[in-house]
Design a protein around this motif. Sequence first.
Motif, mmCIF file in Angstrom:
data_model
loop_
_atom_site.group_PDB
_atom_site.id
_atom_site.type_symbol
_atom_site.label_atom_id
_atom_site.label_comp_id
_atom_site.label_asym_id
_atom_site.label_seq_id
_atom_site.Cartn_x
_atom_site.Cartn_y
_atom_site.Cartn_z
ATOM 1 N N ALA A 93 8.934 3.610 -6.313
ATOM 2 C CA ALA A 93 9.400 4.779 -7.069
ATOM 3 C C ALA A 93 9.273 6.043 -6.235
ATOM 4 C CB ALA A 93 8.604 4.899 -8.367
ATOM 5 N N GLY A 94 8.150 6.177 -5.528
ATOM 6 C CA GLY A 94 7.940 7.366 -4.698
ATOM 7 C C GLY A 94 8.958 7.478 -3.578
ATOM 8 N N ALA A 95 9.308 6.350 -2.976
ATOM 9 C CA ALA A 95 10.331 6.364 -1.928
ATOM 10 C C ALA A 95 11.694 6.659 -2.536
ATOM 11 C CB ALA A 95 10.348 5.026 -1.189
ATOM 12 N N GLY A 96 11.936 6.114 -3.719
ATOM 13 C CA GLY A 96 13.232 6.331 -4.379
ATOM 14 C C GLY A 96 13.477 7.778 -4.771
ATOM 15 N N CYS A 97 12.412 8.481 -5.154
ATOM 16 C CA CYS A 97 12.593 9.867 -5.594
ATOM 17 C C CYS A 97 12.293 10.873 -4.491
ATOM 18 C CB CYS A 97 11.756 10.160 -6.840
ATOM 19 S SG CYS A 97 9.990 10.256 -6.550
ATOM 20 N N GLY A 98 11.998 10.383 -3.286
ATOM 21 C CA GLY A 98 11.805 11.290 -2.156
ATOM 22 C C GLY A 98 10.377 11.746 -1.937
ATOM 23 N N LEU A 99 9.444 11.269 -2.714
ATOM 24 C CA LEU A 99 8.040 11.634 -2.522
ATOM 25 C C LEU A 99 7.529 11.104 -1.187
ATOM 26 C CD1 LEU A 99 5.487 12.925 -3.765
ATOM 27 C CD2 LEU A 99 5.014 10.723 -4.842
ATOM 28 N N PHE A 100 7.980 9.876 -0.818
ATOM 29 C CA PHE A 100 7.660 9.287 0.475
ATOM 30 C C PHE A 100 8.956 9.163 1.274
ATOM 31 C CE2 PHE A 100 4.654 7.027 -2.480
ATOM 32 C CZ PHE A 100 3.518 7.737 -2.116
ATOM 33 N N ARG A 101 8.841 9.246 2.595
ATOM 34 C CA ARG A 101 10.024 9.108 3.445
ATOM 35 C C ARG A 101 10.540 7.684 3.502
ATOM 36 N NH1 ARG A 101 7.278 12.455 8.200
ATOM 37 N NH2 ARG A 101 5.630 11.218 7.306
ATOM 38 N N SER A 102 9.669 6.729 3.205
ATOM 39 C CA SER A 102 10.070 5.315 3.249
ATOM 40 C C SER A 102 9.156 4.511 2.330
ATOM 41 C CB SER A 102 9.956 4.768 4.675
ATOM 42 O OG SER A 102 8.596 4.729 5.068
ATOM 43 N N ILE A 103 9.575 3.288 2.057
ATOM 44 C CA ILE A 103 8.739 2.384 1.265
ATOM 45 C C ILE A 103 7.458 2.089 2.040
ATOM 46 C CG2 ILE A 103 8.574 0.065 0.272
ATOM 47 C CD1 ILE A 103 11.639 0.239 -0.190
ATOM 48 N N GLU A 104 7.578 1.939 3.351
ATOM 49 C CA GLU A 104 6.409 1.646 4.178
ATOM 50 C C GLU A 104 5.368 2.753 4.069
ATOM 51 O OE1 GLU A 104 9.603 1.361 5.288
ATOM 52 O OE2 GLU A 104 9.647 -0.817 5.305
ATOM 53 N N GLU A 105 5.813 4.004 4.076
ATOM 54 C CA GLU A 105 4.876 5.120 3.948
ATOM 55 C C GLU A 105 4.176 5.077 2.591
ATOM 56 O OE1 GLU A 105 4.850 9.991 3.567
ATOM 57 O OE2 GLU A 105 6.550 9.030 4.549
ATOM 58 N N GLY A 106 4.931 4.807 1.561
ATOM 59 C CA GLY A 106 4.358 4.743 0.219
ATOM 60 C C GLY A 106 3.453 3.556 0.003
ATOM 61 N N SER A 107 3.699 2.484 0.721
ATOM 62 C CA SER A 107 2.896 1.276 0.523
ATOM 63 C C SER A 107 1.677 1.230 1.431
ATOM 64 C CB SER A 107 3.746 0.025 0.725
ATOM 65 O OG SER A 107 4.183 -0.052 2.066
ATOM 66 N N GLY A 108 1.403 2.291 2.126
ATOM 67 C CA GLY A 108 0.227 2.343 3.001
ATOM 68 C C GLY A 108 -1.060 1.996 2.276
ATOM 69 N N VAL A 109 -1.134 2.336 1.008
ATOM 70 C CA VAL A 109 -2.339 2.036 0.230
ATOM 71 C C VAL A 109 -2.552 0.534 0.099
ATOM 72 C CG1 VAL A 109 -1.202 2.075 -2.032
ATOM 73 C CG2 VAL A 109 -3.614 2.645 -1.867
ATOM 74 N N LEU A 110 -1.479 -0.248 0.140
ATOM 75 C CA LEU A 110 -1.612 -1.699 0.028
ATOM 76 C C LEU A 110 -2.158 -2.328 1.304
ATOM 77 C CD1 LEU A 110 1.692 -2.629 -1.808
ATOM 78 C CD2 LEU A 110 -0.610 -2.586 -2.755
ATOM 79 N N SER A 111 -1.843 -1.737 2.428
ATOM 80 C CA SER A 111 -2.269 -2.337 3.689
ATOM 81 C C SER A 111 -3.532 -1.697 4.244
ATOM 82 C CB SER A 111 -1.145 -2.236 4.717
ATOM 83 O OG SER A 111 -0.810 -0.885 4.938
ATOM 84 N N ALA A 112 -3.992 -0.615 3.620
ATOM 85 C CA ALA A 112 -5.149 0.096 4.137
ATOM 86 C C ALA A 112 -6.396 -0.783 4.154
ATOM 87 C CB ALA A 112 -5.396 1.363 3.324
#
Length: 122
Positions: free
Chosen positions: A74-93
Amino acid sequence: LKHFTRSVYEGIAYLNRRHLDLIRETGVDVQNLIMVGGGAKSPIWPRIVAGVCAVPVFVPVLREAACAGASALAGAGCGLFRSIEEGSGVLSAKRKEVCPEPGSVEIYEKAYVKYMDTLGMV
Protein backbone atom coordinates in the motif's frame (compact mmCIF):
# COMPACT_ATOMS: atom_id res chain seq x y z
CA LEU A 1 -0.94 -37.42 16.29
CA LYS A 2 2.61 -36.15 15.77
CA HIS A 3 3.14 -38.36 12.72
CA PHE A 4 -0.19 -37.30 11.23
CA THR A 5 0.63 -33.62 11.75
CA ARG A 6 4.05 -34.05 10.19
CA SER A 7 2.53 -35.84 7.18
CA VAL A 8 0.19 -32.87 6.65
CA TYR A 9 3.17 -30.48 6.83
CA GLU A 10 5.10 -32.62 4.35
CA GLY A 11 2.15 -32.88 1.95
CA ILE A 12 1.78 -29.11 1.87
CA ALA A 13 5.56 -28.74 1.45
CA TYR A 14 5.47 -31.11 -1.56
CA LEU A 15 2.72 -29.01 -3.12
CA ASN A 16 4.82 -25.89 -2.50
CA ARG A 17 7.76 -27.68 -4.13
CA ARG A 18 5.60 -28.41 -7.18
CA HIS A 19 4.73 -24.72 -7.43
CA LEU A 20 8.40 -23.83 -6.98
CA ASP A 21 9.33 -26.21 -9.82
CA LEU A 22 6.72 -24.55 -12.07
CA ILE A 23 8.13 -21.11 -11.23
CA ARG A 24 11.65 -22.31 -12.01
CA GLU A 25 10.46 -23.70 -15.37
CA THR A 26 9.68 -20.10 -16.36
CA GLY A 27 13.35 -19.20 -15.82
CA VAL A 28 13.07 -17.64 -12.37
CA ASP A 29 16.04 -18.61 -10.18
CA VAL A 30 14.54 -19.06 -6.70
CA GLN A 31 17.33 -19.35 -4.16
CA ASN A 32 15.38 -19.00 -0.90
CA LEU A 33 11.87 -18.73 0.49
CA ILE A 34 10.26 -16.52 3.12
CA MET A 35 7.69 -18.15 5.39
CA VAL A 36 5.16 -16.01 7.26
CA GLY A 37 1.96 -16.60 9.17
CA GLY A 38 0.98 -19.24 11.67
CA GLY A 39 3.01 -22.03 10.09
CA ALA A 40 6.16 -19.95 10.40
CA LYS A 41 5.81 -20.11 14.19
CA SER A 42 6.31 -23.88 14.11
CA PRO A 43 9.82 -25.06 14.93
CA ILE A 44 9.33 -27.97 12.51
CA TRP A 45 7.51 -26.71 9.42
CA PRO A 46 10.20 -24.30 8.14
CA ARG A 47 12.74 -27.14 8.44
CA ILE A 48 10.47 -29.45 6.43
CA VAL A 49 9.95 -26.82 3.71
CA ALA A 50 13.70 -26.13 3.57
CA GLY A 51 14.40 -29.84 3.13
CA VAL A 52 11.66 -30.50 0.57
CA CYS A 53 12.45 -27.41 -1.51
CA ALA A 54 16.25 -27.67 -0.98
CA VAL A 55 16.61 -23.95 -0.26
CA PRO A 56 17.01 -21.85 2.88
CA VAL A 57 13.77 -20.62 4.41
CA PHE A 58 13.75 -17.22 6.10
CA VAL A 59 11.28 -16.63 8.93
CA PRO A 60 10.75 -12.96 9.84
CA VAL A 61 10.90 -12.23 13.55
CA LEU A 62 8.03 -9.79 13.03
CA ARG A 63 4.85 -11.58 14.15
CA GLU A 64 2.45 -9.76 11.83
CA ALA A 65 4.49 -10.14 8.66
CA ALA A 66 1.44 -10.45 6.41
CA CYS A 67 0.10 -7.11 7.64
CA ALA A 68 3.52 -5.52 7.24
CA GLY A 69 3.71 -6.86 3.67
CA ALA A 70 0.30 -5.41 2.87
CA SER A 71 1.45 -2.09 4.35
CA ALA A 72 4.57 -2.16 2.16
CA LEU A 73 2.44 -2.76 -0.95
CA ALA A 74 0.00 0.00 0.00
CA GLY A 75 2.81 2.40 0.88
CA ALA A 76 4.53 1.81 -2.45
CA GLY A 77 1.21 2.14 -4.28
CA CYS A 78 0.41 5.52 -2.76
CA GLY A 79 3.95 6.89 -3.05
CA LEU A 80 4.94 6.68 0.61
CA PHE A 81 7.81 4.37 -0.42
CA ARG A 82 9.75 4.59 -3.68
CA SER A 83 9.43 0.84 -4.19
CA ILE A 84 7.95 -2.29 -2.67
CA GLU A 85 11.48 -3.29 -1.64
CA GLU A 86 11.91 -0.08 0.34
CA GLY A 87 8.59 -0.60 2.09
CA SER A 88 9.28 -4.23 2.84
CA GLY A 89 12.57 -3.51 4.59
CA VAL A 90 10.88 -4.23 7.90
CA LEU A 91 10.32 -7.83 6.77
CA SER A 92 13.95 -8.48 6.00
CA ALA A 93 15.46 -6.47 8.85
CA LYS A 94 15.25 -9.27 11.42
CA ARG A 95 14.72 -12.84 10.38
CA LYS A 96 15.85 -16.34 11.19
CA GLU A 97 17.42 -18.50 8.46
CA VAL A 98 16.46 -22.17 8.39
CA CYS A 99 18.75 -24.20 6.13
CA PRO A 100 18.00 -27.70 4.85
CA GLU A 101 19.30 -30.28 7.32
CA PRO A 102 22.12 -32.55 6.13
CA GLY A 103 20.64 -35.61 4.48
CA SER A 104 17.07 -34.32 4.47
CA VAL A 105 17.22 -33.04 0.89
CA GLU A 106 18.02 -36.51 -0.48
CA ILE A 107 15.33 -38.19 1.65
CA TYR A 108 12.70 -35.63 0.68
CA GLU A 109 13.72 -35.78 -2.99
CA LYS A 110 12.97 -39.52 -3.11
CA ALA A 111 9.65 -38.99 -1.31
CA TYR A 112 8.79 -36.09 -3.66
CA VAL A 113 9.28 -38.35 -6.70
CA LYS A 114 6.84 -40.84 -5.14
CA TYR A 115 4.41 -37.99 -4.39
CA MET A 116 4.53 -36.80 -8.00
CA ASP A 117 4.19 -40.37 -9.28
CA THR A 118 1.12 -40.91 -7.09
CA LEU A 119 -0.44 -37.81 -8.63
CA GLY A 120 0.47 -39.04 -12.11
CA MET A 121 2.82 -36.09 -12.72
CA VAL A 122 6.09 -37.91 -13.37
